[in-house]
Scaffold this motif. Structure first.
Motif, PDB file in Angstrom:
ATOM      1  N   ILE A   1       0.977  -1.079   0.027  1.00 31.27           N
ATOM      2  CA  ILE A   1      -0.019  -0.010   0.032  1.00 31.27           C
ATOM      3  C   ILE A   1       0.788   1.216   0.081  1.00 31.27           C
ATOM      4  O   ILE A   1       0.409   2.209  -0.114  1.00 31.27           O
ATOM      5  N   GLY A   2       2.187   1.009  -0.071  1.00 27.49           N
ATOM      6  CA  GLY A   2       2.958   2.352  -0.025  1.00 27.49           C
ATOM      7  C   GLY A   2       4.385   2.164   0.551  1.00 27.49           C
ATOM      8  O   GLY A   2       4.751   0.922   1.036  1.00 27.49           O
ATOM      9  N   CYS A   3       5.138   3.191   0.880  1.00 24.76           N
ATOM     10  CA  CYS A   3       6.256   3.163   1.644  1.00 24.76           C
ATOM     11  C   CYS A   3       6.726   4.382   2.301  1.00 24.76           C
ATOM     12  O   CYS A   3       6.228   5.284   1.854  1.00 24.76           O
ATOM     13  N   SER A   4       7.689   4.370   3.174  1.00 26.21           N
ATOM     14  CA  SER A   4       8.310   5.488   3.574  1.00 26.21           C
ATOM     15  C   SER A   4       9.287   6.280   2.958  1.00 26.21           C
ATOM     16  O   SER A   4       9.648   5.587   1.805  1.00 26.21           O
ATOM     17  N   GLU A   5       9.866   7.355   3.267  1.00 28.66           N
ATOM     18  CA  GLU A   5      10.724   8.094   2.435  1.00 28.66           C
ATOM     19  C   GLU A   5      12.138   7.425   2.542  1.00 28.66           C
ATOM     20  O   GLU A   5      12.879   7.554   1.560  1.00 28.66           O
ATOM     21  N   GLN A   6      12.117   6.598   3.600  1.00 27.39           N
ATOM     22  CA  GLN A   6      13.426   5.701   3.723  1.00 27.39           C
ATOM     23  C   GLN A   6      13.346   4.354   2.972  1.00 27.39           C
ATOM     24  O   GLN A   6      14.014   3.358   3.289  1.00 27.39           O
ATOM     25  N   GLN A   7      12.227   4.246   2.543  1.00 23.88           N
ATOM     26  CA  GLN A   7      12.037   2.800   1.401  1.00 23.88           C
ATOM     27  C   GLN A   7      11.709   1.607   2.544  1.00 23.88           C
ATOM     28  O   GLN A   7      11.944   0.577   2.020  1.00 23.88           O
ATOM     29  N   GLU A   8      11.022   2.078   3.626  1.00 26.48           N
ATOM     30  CA  GLU A   8      10.284   0.788   4.245  1.00 26.48           C
ATOM     31  C   GLU A   8       8.824   0.692   3.446  1.00 26.48           C
ATOM     32  O   GLU A   8       8.113   1.526   3.763  1.00 26.48           O
TER      33      GLU A   8
END
Length: 365
Positions: free
Chosen positions: A96-103
């Motif tokens: 469903i998405g990811c964080s800016e740190q690519q988590e």
């Protein structure tokens, strides 16, 4: 020559900056996870999982706010093991998405029993174990009991969570729940690991999640706005007109048709406002417009097959309703106070914009 090198250096620097921008990096990373099962499986190792039960997200109350707890892959495996479930069930999750740190972020519904891997997990036992509640957000936002409304007047929703996480996750989970078989062959389809598509093994037809375009329109005659309600709305709540686009229609044609069908008015002019994804009851793209009708042609003829009622409201009435806070309890005369959709809904934005425009136009120059 030195000038040329300087220009070339600046162009190269700008190009590198564009490639390394956060948005581009995230977008490219998510694309890779959607297309490559191995990359997606690797991302699950360090990713975060949000849990659902029957499409209702797990929420915890902390410091007067609803929060969505994250779970690591290891924590999820332990949880499934504790309830006698095979960890292969994790393959039912959707990206469903990811964080800016690519988590990477995944959503997993533990309440759907259509999985070929395992059956539904008990809701109450899960809530006790996870120290939270599976809350159906539409009910919490639109169908409040007095007790619920009192709670939500003091407990805030994380609106970023609602927009970015819950709606996308619910829409994807619901789509997979409803598209397990191929419409051509009737055979079971198989999702890729990210959940971005389903494939029929017998004929290789690929199915992608789709959204249905819906227009939502706030009609004004210049000094008043028109609001309506359906019988399914919570008592006392009014909203803007809305309807699905028909095949072959432009969005503008849909606005004019819906206004004519529902309240018997001719639209004179249109102005685009914004758009919003909305997962209830199915995945829809809400396209919001302001519409005006001629001041002398404002007699409403309500289509009772579509609406329960509709009426013109003054700037003062609408501005007062925007400030009103719950709980929305029945009054002594048996009626309910006039109130508007919550901030999460794009109809709220439409109505608020109209009030602000009316306010600014009435101020002295």
């Amino acid at each position: 020559m030195s000038l040329y090198c300087g220009i070339a250096f600046k162009r190269k620097f700008f190009w590198c900056y564009r490639l390394l921008s956060t948005y581009v990096t995230k977008t490219r990373y998510l694309f890779e996870l959607k297309e490559d099962d191995d990359a997606c499986k690797k991302a699950q190792q360090t990713g975060a999982f949000y849990l659902f039960h029957g499409l209702a997200p797990l929420l915890q109350t902390s410091a007067h706010q609803y929060l969505a707890p994250q779970h690591s892959l290891l924590e999820l495996e332990r949880l499934l093991g504790k309830f006698g479930q095979d960890t292969q069930r994790i393959e039912d999750s959707v990206l469903i998405g990811c964080s800016e740190q690519q988590e990477a972020w995944f959503a997993l519904d533990l309440g759907l029993d259509n999985s070929s891997i395992s059956a539904s997990l008990p809701k109450l036992e899960m809530e006790t174990e996870l120290k939270g509640s599976f809350i159906e957000l539409r009910k919490a936002l639109f169908q409040l009991s007095a007790k619920d409304a009192s709670l939500l007047s003091t407990v805030d929703f994380d609106f970023s969570f609602c927009r970015k996480f819950s709606k996308a996750a619910q829409a994807l989970l619901r789509w997979h729940d409803a598209h397990q078989f191929c419409s051509r062959s009737g055979q079971p389809t198989k999702k890729n690991l990210a959940g971005s598509k389903r494939v029929c093994p017998s004929n290789n037809i690929i199915y992608y999640p789709q959204v249905a375009p819906v227009v939502i329109t706030l009609v004004s005659d210049g000094t008043r706005c028109l609001l309506a309600r359906q019988s399914s709305f919570p008592k006392g709540m009014y909203s803007a007109l809305a309807g699905f686009c028909d095949i072959g229609e432009s969005v503008e044609e849909t606005v004019r048709r819906e206004v004519a069908e529902e309240v018997g008015l001719d639209v004179e002019s249109l102005q685009y406002c914004a758009s919003q994804h909305w997962p209830f009851p199915n995945s829809s793209l809400m396209i919001a417009y302001h519409a005006t009708v001629k001041p002398g042609q404002t007699e409403i003829q309500v289509n009772l097959r579509e609406l329960e009622t509709a009426a013109w409201f003054s700037h003062h009435e609408v501005a007062t309703a925007l400030k009103r806070k719950g709980p929305y309890t029945q009054q002594q005369n048996g009626t309910f106070p006039f109130w508007l959709p919550p901030k999460l809904a794009i109809s709220h934005q439409l109505i608020k914009e109209w009030v602000e425009k009316q306010t600014s136009s009435s101020l002295p120059a």
